[in-house]
Design a protein around this motif. Structure first.
Motif, PDB file in Angstrom:
ATOM      1  N   CYS A 175      57.566-152.042  25.486  1.00  0.00           N
ATOM      2  CA  CYS A 175      58.412-151.326  24.531  1.00  0.00           C
ATOM      3  C   CYS A 175      59.042-152.236  23.499  1.00  0.00           C
ATOM      4  O   CYS A 175      59.158-153.442  23.700  1.00  0.00           O
ATOM      5  CB  CYS A 175      59.540-150.614  25.269  1.00  0.00           C
ATOM      6  SG  CYS A 175      58.928-149.205  26.183  1.00  0.00           S
ATOM      7  N   ARG A 210      60.956-152.822  31.051  1.00  0.00           N
ATOM      8  CA  ARG A 210      62.392-152.548  31.103  1.00  0.00           C
ATOM      9  C   ARG A 210      62.560-151.290  31.944  1.00  0.00           C
ATOM     10  O   ARG A 210      61.643-150.485  32.050  1.00  0.00           O
ATOM     11  CB  ARG A 210      62.976-152.280  29.717  1.00  0.00           C
ATOM     12  CG  ARG A 210      62.983-153.486  28.794  1.00  0.00           C
ATOM     13  CD  ARG A 210      63.556-153.091  27.436  1.00  0.00           C
ATOM     14  NE  ARG A 210      63.506-154.169  26.491  1.00  0.00           N
ATOM     15  CZ  ARG A 210      64.467-155.051  26.290  1.00  0.00           C
ATOM     16  NH1 ARG A 210      65.588-154.955  26.977  1.00  0.00           N
ATOM     17  NH2 ARG A 210      64.341-156.009  25.406  1.00  0.00           N
ATOM     18  N   ARG A 230      65.656-148.125  32.984  1.00  0.00           N
ATOM     19  CA  ARG A 230      66.996-147.591  32.782  1.00  0.00           C
ATOM     20  C   ARG A 230      67.237-146.482  33.793  1.00  0.00           C
ATOM     21  O   ARG A 230      66.292-145.918  34.357  1.00  0.00           O
ATOM     22  CB  ARG A 230      67.212-147.110  31.355  1.00  0.00           C
ATOM     23  CG  ARG A 230      66.393-145.909  30.963  1.00  0.00           C
ATOM     24  CD  ARG A 230      66.690-145.521  29.536  1.00  0.00           C
ATOM     25  NE  ARG A 230      65.880-144.392  29.118  1.00  0.00           N
ATOM     26  CZ  ARG A 230      66.058-143.740  27.983  1.00  0.00           C
ATOM     27  NH1 ARG A 230      67.024-144.106  27.154  1.00  0.00           N
ATOM     28  NH2 ARG A 230      65.289-142.726  27.667  1.00  0.00           N
ATOM     29  N   TRP A 279      68.985-149.845  28.580  1.00  0.00           N
ATOM     30  CA  TRP A 279      67.809-150.476  29.172  1.00  0.00           C
ATOM     31  C   TRP A 279      68.190-151.794  29.819  1.00  0.00           C
ATOM     32  O   TRP A 279      69.072-152.503  29.336  1.00  0.00           O
ATOM     33  CB  TRP A 279      66.738-150.729  28.106  1.00  0.00           C
ATOM     34  CG  TRP A 279      66.095-149.480  27.614  1.00  0.00           C
ATOM     35  CD1 TRP A 279      66.355-148.827  26.439  1.00  0.00           C
ATOM     36  CD2 TRP A 279      65.083-148.718  28.275  1.00  0.00           C
ATOM     37  NE1 TRP A 279      65.565-147.705  26.336  1.00  0.00           N
ATOM     38  CE2 TRP A 279      64.776-147.615  27.450  1.00  0.00           C
ATOM     39  CE3 TRP A 279      64.406-148.854  29.489  1.00  0.00           C
ATOM     40  CZ2 TRP A 279      63.817-146.666  27.798  1.00  0.00           C
ATOM     41  CZ3 TRP A 279      63.458-147.910  29.842  1.00  0.00           C
ATOM     42  CH2 TRP A 279      63.175-146.829  29.001  1.00  0.00           C
ATOM     43  N   GLU A 339      64.649-157.317  29.593  1.00  0.00           N
ATOM     44  CA  GLU A 339      63.190-157.302  29.645  1.00  0.00           C
ATOM     45  C   GLU A 339      62.684-158.350  30.631  1.00  0.00           C
ATOM     46  O   GLU A 339      63.212-159.454  30.711  1.00  0.00           O
ATOM     47  CB  GLU A 339      62.635-157.601  28.252  1.00  0.00           C
ATOM     48  CG  GLU A 339      61.132-157.601  28.178  1.00  0.00           C
ATOM     49  CD  GLU A 339      60.649-157.906  26.770  1.00  0.00           C
ATOM     50  OE1 GLU A 339      60.933-159.016  26.260  1.00  0.00           O
ATOM     51  OE2 GLU A 339      60.003-157.024  26.187  1.00  0.00           O
ATOM     52  N   CYS A 390      59.790-148.595  30.889  1.00  0.00           N
ATOM     53  CA  CYS A 390      59.109-148.742  29.611  1.00  0.00           C
ATOM     54  C   CYS A 390      58.223-149.984  29.674  1.00  0.00           C
ATOM     55  O   CYS A 390      58.699-151.079  29.966  1.00  0.00           O
ATOM     56  CB  CYS A 390      60.136-148.857  28.488  1.00  0.00           C
ATOM     57  SG  CYS A 390      59.416-148.509  26.898  1.00  0.00           S
ATOM     58  N   HIS A 399      64.757-147.005  22.125  1.00  0.00           N
ATOM     59  CA  HIS A 399      63.307-147.233  22.210  1.00  0.00           C
ATOM     60  C   HIS A 399      62.602-146.661  20.987  1.00  0.00           C
ATOM     61  O   HIS A 399      62.862-145.536  20.579  1.00  0.00           O
ATOM     62  CB  HIS A 399      62.785-146.566  23.496  1.00  0.00           C
ATOM     63  CG  HIS A 399      61.306-146.427  23.540  1.00  0.00           C
ATOM     64  ND1 HIS A 399      60.683-145.211  23.440  1.00  0.00           N
ATOM     65  CD2 HIS A 399      60.326-147.348  23.652  1.00  0.00           C
ATOM     66  CE1 HIS A 399      59.372-145.391  23.505  1.00  0.00           C
ATOM     67  NE2 HIS A 399      59.144-146.677  23.640  1.00  0.00           N
ATOM     68  N   TRP A 407      71.354-140.987  30.230  1.00  0.00           N
ATOM     69  CA  TRP A 407      70.609-142.232  30.386  1.00  0.00           C
ATOM     70  C   TRP A 407      71.501-143.391  30.015  1.00  0.00           C
ATOM     71  O   TRP A 407      72.194-143.368  29.004  1.00  0.00           O
ATOM     72  CB  TRP A 407      69.368-142.247  29.502  1.00  0.00           C
ATOM     73  CG  TRP A 407      68.274-141.369  30.025  1.00  0.00           C
ATOM     74  CD1 TRP A 407      67.890-140.166  29.523  1.00  0.00           C
ATOM     75  CD2 TRP A 407      67.443-141.612  31.155  1.00  0.00           C
ATOM     76  NE1 TRP A 407      66.873-139.646  30.276  1.00  0.00           N
ATOM     77  CE2 TRP A 407      66.576-140.518  31.282  1.00  0.00           C
ATOM     78  CE3 TRP A 407      67.351-142.657  32.074  1.00  0.00           C
ATOM     79  CZ2 TRP A 407      65.623-140.439  32.287  1.00  0.00           C
ATOM     80  CZ3 TRP A 407      66.406-142.568  33.083  1.00  0.00           C
ATOM     81  CH2 TRP A 407      65.552-141.475  33.185  1.00  0.00           C
TER      82      TRP A 407
END
Length: 149
Positions: free
Chosen positions: A72, A113, A115, A125, A128, A69, A80, A122
């Protein structure tokens, strides 16, 4: 007998502390920046001379697929916000490590990020990483690493 017990305890302590579906990738604190080019000849894209290509990487989680991402926003629940940022699948490897090549990144602060998905689920995340992209090319460090020095 006692020595064997110590080795056994140490061996157990070294096992990963996550289960399938919950592993969180560790996004590297460095990224590579290249000039934004396109096509087989690698020509500069007219009108996009101010953009860059950023290459990020992270540790491998066996059997996982990944999603990155860019820019994000996550809610307090870690989900998200689909109206903010760009989600991209990340099937690439660079030097044997999972990576994402993000073309068209702008000069300035870029955040990422990543994941992992294992077994169809999933995970959360990653932390950052924020990279200040300028006119230079090559390796850069995330801005939070600079603050720690």
């Amino acid at each position: 007998m006692r020595i064997q017990g110590v080795f056994c305890s140490i061996g157990v302590a070294l096992l990963p502390a996550f289960t399938v579906g919950s592993a969180i990738p560790d996004l590297a604190r460095t990224a590579r920046v290249k000039q934004h080019r396109a096509g087989a000849e690698g020509n500069l894209v007219i009108g996009e001379e101010n953009l860059r290509k950023i290459i990020i990487s992270w540790n491998e989680i066996r059997g996982a697929s990944y999603e990155v991402c860019h820019m994000c926003s996550l809610g307090e629940d870690g989900v998200h916000d689909p109206s903010v940022g760009t989600l991209i699948p990340a099937p690439d490897t660079c030097g044997g490590k999972p990576c994402s090549v993000f073309p068209g990144a702008f000069i300035g602060l870029n955040s990422f990020r990543v994941r992992a998905s294992t077994g169809g689920e999933w995970g959360a995340w990653s932390d950052e990483r924020r990279f200040e992209v300028g006119d230079e090319y090559g390796q850069i460090s995330d801005v939070d690493s600079h603050a720690e020095l």
